[in-house]
Design an enzyme around this catalytic site. Structure first.
Site, short mmCIF file in Angstrom:
data_model
loop_
_atom_site.label_atom_id
_atom_site.label_comp_id
_atom_site.label_asym_id
_atom_site.label_seq_id
_atom_site.Cartn_x
_atom_site.Cartn_y
_atom_site.Cartn_z
N HIS A 48 -3.46 -1.23 -4.05
CA HIS A 48 -3.67 -2.27 -4.78
C HIS A 48 -4.56 -3.61 -4.70
O HIS A 48 -4.88 -4.11 -5.32
CB HIS A 48 -1.93 -3.07 -5.11
CG HIS A 48 -1.15 -3.06 -3.73
ND1 HIS A 48 -0.92 -2.28 -3.31
CD2 HIS A 48 -1.28 -4.28 -3.41
CE1 HIS A 48 -0.26 -3.68 -2.44
NE2 HIS A 48 -1.13 -5.36 -2.33
N ASP A 80 -0.40 4.02 -0.67
CA ASP A 80 -1.04 2.56 -0.74
C ASP A 80 -1.96 1.80 0.48
O ASP A 80 -2.02 1.33 0.78
CB ASP A 80 0.06 1.74 -0.77
CG ASP A 80 0.08 0.30 -1.29
OD1 ASP A 80 -1.61 -0.32 -2.23
OD2 ASP A 80 0.16 -0.28 -2.13
N SER A 105 -0.41 -8.43 2.05
CA SER A 105 -0.66 -6.88 2.02
C SER A 105 -2.08 -5.87 1.87
O SER A 105 -3.09 -6.77 2.16
CB SER A 105 -0.91 -6.68 0.24
OG SER A 105 0.31 -7.24 -0.47
#
Length: 704
Positions: free
Chosen positions: A84, A221, A642
């Site tokens: 992402h 991810d 992230s």
């Protein structure tokens, strides 16, 4: 026998409950008490190997793009970050014919690796406390409203100075501890960063919004990029086809050994923003005036985007990233408010503030500065204005192409043409028609115009264009939005828009932007003095807490500077039910079978095959014998983390952090030691996909 052993071990591990160690710690001044606790948990490296030495773990960690984190994993500059985090880069290279978002991507040679405009990675070179230096220059004598401009001016001067010494360096001066301290951080930026590998969206975003912030999780991810450097110096360079892969002094070694409950876990990265020192009044404002209206408006936007995305592949490519960005903090806001309510957080804060006030009365510390009655008054007056500002931003800031261009025409556009001939001066928008869809944008604009008017009853904060909608469009928001898109000069692509002609200021879209600017200016003006008072009181509240707890180590709120958080691998228990601490390939395969009921569980047939394999080879966990996908640790993270690497006790890479759990979504303002968990993607899962799906042999050789 093997199954029996696994069952017994699983029972033993289920008795283990990890309690999170709170803290996002700066590395250069890591408290000795914190490092001692890390060693008790099993950390085997020296403190210098965290930050100071050439071989320090932190040297492999990067700021990815100014919004995420990442880690260098090879001597040729390969970088792992989250899928992402790379999503918009992947989208920018995707077309209906070559849909890398949908189908994934693998560059089989250096020549096939894809450059990305405006993408950079930064390495932290140094950090130090410059509070005393700033105070000597006059910082401590300034009113709070002038502090930011003063710090910016000093930062600019120091930046020029360091660039004279080394042109590849830059510096940032940021406030810590609510402005009670200031640190200077030195960075080296690399601006040629290329996309190398990504799994299909079905894996990189598996579970979509259904599973976002949830556990158990099976999302793969991650994406892979490469840093490129000047062929002569080996240092930073603008993009050039002649640039070569960067050869870092330090890269993270991948661990294939896995983990078990209680194992040491350390995350390094760039957490974006937390508000752990925030007062009870600030938390109530966050709950009622920011989170609640954000959820309401984004719910409308996302319903419209999703409907158009599901009807057209071309629209899906254009809006996938926009939808993901919107929905991420839509769901976060829902979860945060739920946690604030369920934990009684506002009451907890009020009780703590009462202790600070009692201590203040005894010691006299900041008796002429910290005033809880003033703080309450400021927040009470600002609450309604903050709610309106949230509705305004969510409705009109960068939601559709007309809004984007309307704001850009007011601020930030480069004016072209001769200075001595005003009538020939113009602005010009590039043709970005591949990034948006007119029908989708028109429906978004019309719905948000209608919603804002219904939610904001104070006419002082209604832009004047609502009168135009009523008088010239009979109150039809859709007709007004269509007229803006069809008739406004702002929607011209690659053509001069002359800004000093009468027709420009009379243009429907230009007037729309002017009306928005007037309301925003009014809102900011009405909030200004209240915000100054609140900022000052929150600063003193933090200072009082630090002084009252001066014998304890205290970390500063996150501000997108490098931080380290340590803890352990482990599950949590909620309502008497253990969560488990990892997920398996089987659990992913089982979710894939539900795709007919939930499109976010769709996966291609090859993924069904790969995830139902009987033998996962070297990627299987030695204890369980299966492919483990994601796992929990009790590290303290937030947005910006992230893509952050999670390391074992030897500083080896276990995987990447990519999410938090639903049950602790108030962690930006309150860290729940029992429930807070980080969700990490296992590096063995990542490598398995590179190997068995991508057949990326050249990358695997490079990593190992």
């Amino acid at each position: 026998m093997k199954k029996l052993l696994i069952s017994l071990l699983a029972f033993h591990f289920s008795l283990f409950t990890a309690y999170a160690d709170e803290g996002m710690w700066t590395l250069y001044n890591l408290p000795s008490a914190v490092f001692e606790q890390m060693k008790q948990y099993g950390f085997q490296l020296s403190q210098d190997q965290l930050y100071k030495s050439d071989d320090a773990v932190g040297n492999a960690v990067v700021n990815f793009g100014g919004y995420c984190s990442g880690v260098v994993v090879s001597p040729d500059g390969l970088v792992f970050t989250n899928h992402h985090c790379g999503f918009d880069c992947i989208r920018s290279h995707s077309t209906v014919e070559h849909d890398y978002l949908l189908n994934g991507f693998y560059a089989k040679s250096f020549a096939e690796e894809l450059p990305n405009e405006d993408l950079f990675v930064s390495f932290m070179i140094d950090q130090k406390d410059v509070t005393d230096s700033l105070n000597q220059l006059g910082l401590s004598k300034l009113p709070i409203e002038k502090v930011s401009a003063f710090v910016d001016s000093v930062e600019n001067a120091w930046s020029k100075s360091i660039r004279l010494q080394d042109s590849t360096l830059r510096v940032e001066v940021k406030p810590f501890y609510e402005g009670n301290k200031y640190y200077l951080t030195t960075y080296r930026d690399f601006e040629d960063v290329r996309l190398v590998f990504t799994v299909p969206k079905s894996m990189g975003k598996f579970g979509g919004e259904t599973d976002n912030w949830m556990w158990p999780r099976q999302t793969c991810d991650y994406s892979v990029f490469r840093i490129y450097a000047d062929p002569k110096t080996g240092g930073p360079a603008k993009y050039s086809k002649d640039n070569v892969p960067y050869h870092p002094k330090k890269w993270a070694k991948v661990s294939m050994d896995g983990y078990k409950p209680g194992d040491f876990a350390m995350i390094m990265g760039y957490p974006g923003s937390t508000s752990r020192y925030l007062s009870s009044y600030g938390i109530k404002e966050r709950h009622d005036a920011i989170n609640a209206p954000r959820v309401q408006v984004r719910g409308i936007k996302q319903d419209i985007m999703l409907r158009h995305m599901r009807a057209s592949e071309a629209v899906r490519i254009k809006y996938d990233s926009k939808y993901a960005n919107s929905s991420n903090y839509w769901k976060n806001s829902i979860g945060m408010n739920k946690c604030i309510d369920s934990t009684g957080l506002i009451l907890q804060k009020q009780q703590f503030e009462a202790k600070i006030q009692e201590w203040q009365n005894k010691t006299g510390y900041l008796k002429d500065s910290l005033d809880f009655s003033k703080m309450a008054e400021f927040y009470q007056k600002r609450m309604a204005l903050t709610r309106i500002l949230t509705l305004f931003r969510e409705s009109f800031f960068m939601q559709d192409q007309l809004n984007i261009r309307a704001w850009r025409s007011q601020w930030g556009m480069k004016v072209q043409g001769p200075e001595d001939k005003p009538k020939k001066q113009y602005i010009q928008f590039d043709d970005n028609s591949n990034d948006w869809d007119a029908a989708t944008d028109v429906e978004l604009m019309a719905a948000l115009l209608k919603n804002y008017r219904e939610k904001v009853t104070d006419t002082k904060y209604l832009p004047a264009f609502y009168e135009t909608i009523d008088k010239k469009f009979d109150g039809d928001y859709t007709a007004y939005a269509k007229a803006l898109y069809k008739k406004s000069v702002l929607m011209k692509n690659d053509k001069p828009i002359y800004i000093n002609k009468k027709s420009y200021t009379k243009d429907l879209g230009v007037q729309y932007g002017l009306d928005l600017s007037e309301v925003l200016s009014q809102l900011n003006a009405d909030r200004k003095q209240l915000t100054i008072g609140i900022t000052e009181q929150e600063k003193w509240l933090c200072a009082a807490k630090l002084r009252m707890e001066q014998d304890l180590p205290n970390y500063s709120d996150a501000n997108f500077t490098m931080r380290m958080t340590y803890g352990q691998v482990g599950e949590y228990t909620l309502g008497g039910r253990p969560s488990g601490y990892y997920t398996t390939a089987r659990s992913l395969w089982e979710k894939m079978q539900k795709a007919d009921d939930n499109f976010e569980y769709f996966a291609e047939p090859v993924m069904h095959e790969l995830l139902s394999a009987k033998d996962y080879g070297k990627y299987a966990d030695a204890l369980t014998g299966t492919l483990q996908l994601c796992f929990l640790s009790n590290n303290d993270i937030t947005g910006g983390n992230s893509g952050s690497p999670i390391f074992n006790n030897k500083g080896e890479l276990l995987g990447l952090a990519f999410d938090g759990n639903w049950d602790s979504l108030a962690s930006d303002i309150f860290f729940d030691r029992q429930l807070a968990r980080t969700i990490n993607v296992d590096v063995r899962y990542m490598l398995y996909m590179m190997d068995k799906w991508g057949h990326a042999d050249r990358l695997l050789k490079e990593i190992f």
